[in-house]
Write a protein that holds these residues in place. Structure first.
Motif, PDB file in Angstrom:
ATOM      1  N   MET A   1       0.851  -1.194   0.000  1.00  0.00           N
ATOM      2  CA  MET A   1       0.000   0.000   0.000  1.00  0.00           C
ATOM      3  C   MET A   1       0.888   1.247   0.000  1.00  0.00           C
ATOM      4  SD  MET A   1      -2.963   1.056   2.738  1.00  0.00           S
ATOM      5  CE  MET A   1      -3.761  -0.540   2.517  1.00  0.00           C
ATOM      6  N   ALA A   2       0.645   2.161  -0.922  1.00  0.00           N
ATOM      7  CA  ALA A   2       1.496   3.345  -1.066  1.00  0.00           C
ATOM      8  C   ALA A   2       1.143   4.401  -0.023  1.00  0.00           C
ATOM      9  CB  ALA A   2       1.336   3.921  -2.464  1.00  0.00           C
ATOM     10  N   LEU A   3       2.154   5.093   0.434  1.00  0.00           N
ATOM     11  CA  LEU A   3       1.962   6.199   1.367  1.00  0.00           C
ATOM     12  C   LEU A   3       1.398   7.385   0.603  1.00  0.00           C
ATOM     13  CD1 LEU A   3       4.418   7.291   4.096  1.00  0.00           C
ATOM     14  CD2 LEU A   3       3.641   8.987   2.449  1.00  0.00           C
ATOM     15  N   SER A   4       0.409   8.090   1.176  1.00  0.00           N
ATOM     16  CA  SER A   4      -0.223   9.217   0.483  1.00  0.00           C
ATOM     17  C   SER A   4      -0.066  10.499   1.286  1.00  0.00           C
ATOM     18  CB  SER A   4      -1.710   8.934   0.253  1.00  0.00           C
ATOM     19  OG  SER A   4      -2.426   9.001   1.476  1.00  0.00           O
ATOM     20  N   PHE A   5      -0.147  11.626   0.578  1.00  0.00           N
ATOM     21  CA  PHE A   5      -0.065  12.936   1.232  1.00  0.00           C
ATOM     22  C   PHE A   5      -1.243  13.130   2.180  1.00  0.00           C
ATOM     23  CE2 PHE A   5      -0.540  17.710   0.933  1.00  0.00           C
ATOM     24  CZ  PHE A   5       0.528  17.981   1.776  1.00  0.00           C
ATOM     25  N   LYS A   6      -2.407  12.590   1.820  1.00  0.00           N
ATOM     26  CA  LYS A   6      -3.583  12.696   2.687  1.00  0.00           C
ATOM     27  C   LYS A   6      -3.314  12.026   4.030  1.00  0.00           C
ATOM     28  CE  LYS A   6      -7.073   9.948   2.020  1.00  0.00           C
ATOM     29  NZ  LYS A   6      -8.258   9.299   1.405  1.00  0.00           N
ATOM     30  N   GLN A   7      -2.700  10.850   4.011  1.00  0.00           N
ATOM     31  CA  GLN A   7      -2.373  10.164   5.255  1.00  0.00           C
ATOM     32  C   GLN A   7      -1.447  11.010   6.122  1.00  0.00           C
ATOM     33  OE1 GLN A   7      -0.685   6.577   3.699  1.00  0.00           O
ATOM     34  NE2 GLN A   7      -2.646   5.531   3.441  1.00  0.00           N
ATOM     35  N   ILE A   8      -0.480  11.665   5.480  1.00  0.00           N
ATOM     36  CA  ILE A   8       0.455  12.511   6.211  1.00  0.00           C
ATOM     37  C   ILE A   8      -0.289  13.666   6.882  1.00  0.00           C
ATOM     38  CG2 ILE A   8       2.444  14.056   6.003  1.00  0.00           C
ATOM     39  CD1 ILE A   8       3.203  11.167   5.663  1.00  0.00           C
TER      40      ILE A   8
END
Length: 302
Positions: A1-8
């Motif tokens: 699963m890729a890390l996203s800016f939204k998660q950050i």
């Protein structure tokens, strides 16, 4: 699963506010969206970023280390997005006045970014009261101001609100009001009240207090936000202040919680001001446009 800016973004909001519910309010999204984003981020990284505590979310040691990287990621993303808008070459000087709260809790981060985006622009900052700023703008001693636009009173001053910071009731972590289903003014009108006085906070409080017959039971009037924070966290009183100046911990490590009163309270509006009859220079336009775009990015509209 890729890390996203939204998660950050969701992780940073939760880390700063200490509770998923408060992060959701600040981000204007559902609590489930914040919870899902944090779980996905932890799965991607393979570590726990938070400890789930009865009073909220506490960063783990790994979470604290990741938070510093998250701030760097957000700063780089904001600067990358700013490059999408063509920037005209700006060189010269702009004289800007700012009030205490804005200078302490809002402006320094943006001043650093402005210097990086416009290396040939000199920003001269002056901390002044709102009355002195209005007089200085009309007298052309200041080109622009960054202040609490909700406090402006002179019709000859034009303004643009950039953000609205919600005001809430601050209480200590063990306060009985945290168990109440609904918190009306009547429930805390007799509580000792710690009154902040800077940036006309005392006058503003009197405006949104429900009626003249019931005034806050003031224990202390102070210009020190840290004094307010420490006394509230220690259980000596309560206060009504904006999210912009909120921090979940006092200097001595005691926690502060926030409650939304049932009676709506006007937000604290932060923005730009200038003389209404003044024609904006290219430097002033660039200064204004920077804030417009920066706040859109921070609020997730870009």
């Amino acid at each position: 699963m890729a890390l996203s800016f939204k998660q950050i973004r969701y992780f940073v909001a939760t880390a700063e506010l200490g509770q998923i519910s408060q992060a959701a309010v600040a981000l204007a999204i559902s609590q489930s969206a914040v919870t899902t984003a944090i779980k996905e981020l932890e799965m991607t990284l393979g570590v726990d970023l938070f400890q789930r505590m009865p009073y909220g979310m506490e960063l783990t040691d790994t979470g604290r280390r990741f938070l510093s990287h998250a701030y760097e990621i957000m700063a780089k993303m904001e600067e990358a997005l700013s490059l999408a808008t063509p920037q005209m070459e700006i060189r010269g000087t702009i004289t800007v006045a700012a009030t205490y709260t804005v200078l302490g809790y809002f402006l320094p981060y943006h001043l650093g970014r402005i210097r990086r985006l416009f290396p040939d622009l000199t920003v001269k900052i002056h901390e002044m009261s709102r009355e002195a700023i209005e007089d200085g703008l009309l007298g052309r001693r200041y080109d622009m101001a960054v202040l609490l636009t909700s406090n402006l009173s002179n019709l000859e001053i034009a303004s643009e609100t950039l953000l609205s910071s919600t005001r809430r009731l601050w209480v200590c972590s063990r306060h009985p009001l945290l168990q109440a289903r609904e918190v009306s003014f009547e429930l805390f009108v007799d509580e000792p009240y710690i009154m902040l006085t800077v940036d006309e906070a005392a006058q503003t409080t009197q405006k949104y207090w429900p009626n003249a017959a019931s005034r806050p039971n003031v224990l202390l009037r102070t210009s020190s936000v840290e004094a307010v924070r420490s006394m509230v966290a220690d259980g000596q009183g309560v206060t009504l202040l904006s999210d912009m100046v909120y921090r979940p911990w006092s200097l001595d490590g005691k926690r502060i919680e926030r409650i939304n009163p049932s009676l709506p309270i006007p937000p604290m509006d932060v923005g730009l001001a200038w003389a209404r009859d003044a024609e904006m220079t290219p430097i002033q336009i660039a200064f204004r446009d920077y804030f417009r775009q920066a706040l859109q990015i921070q609020q997730g509209r870009i």
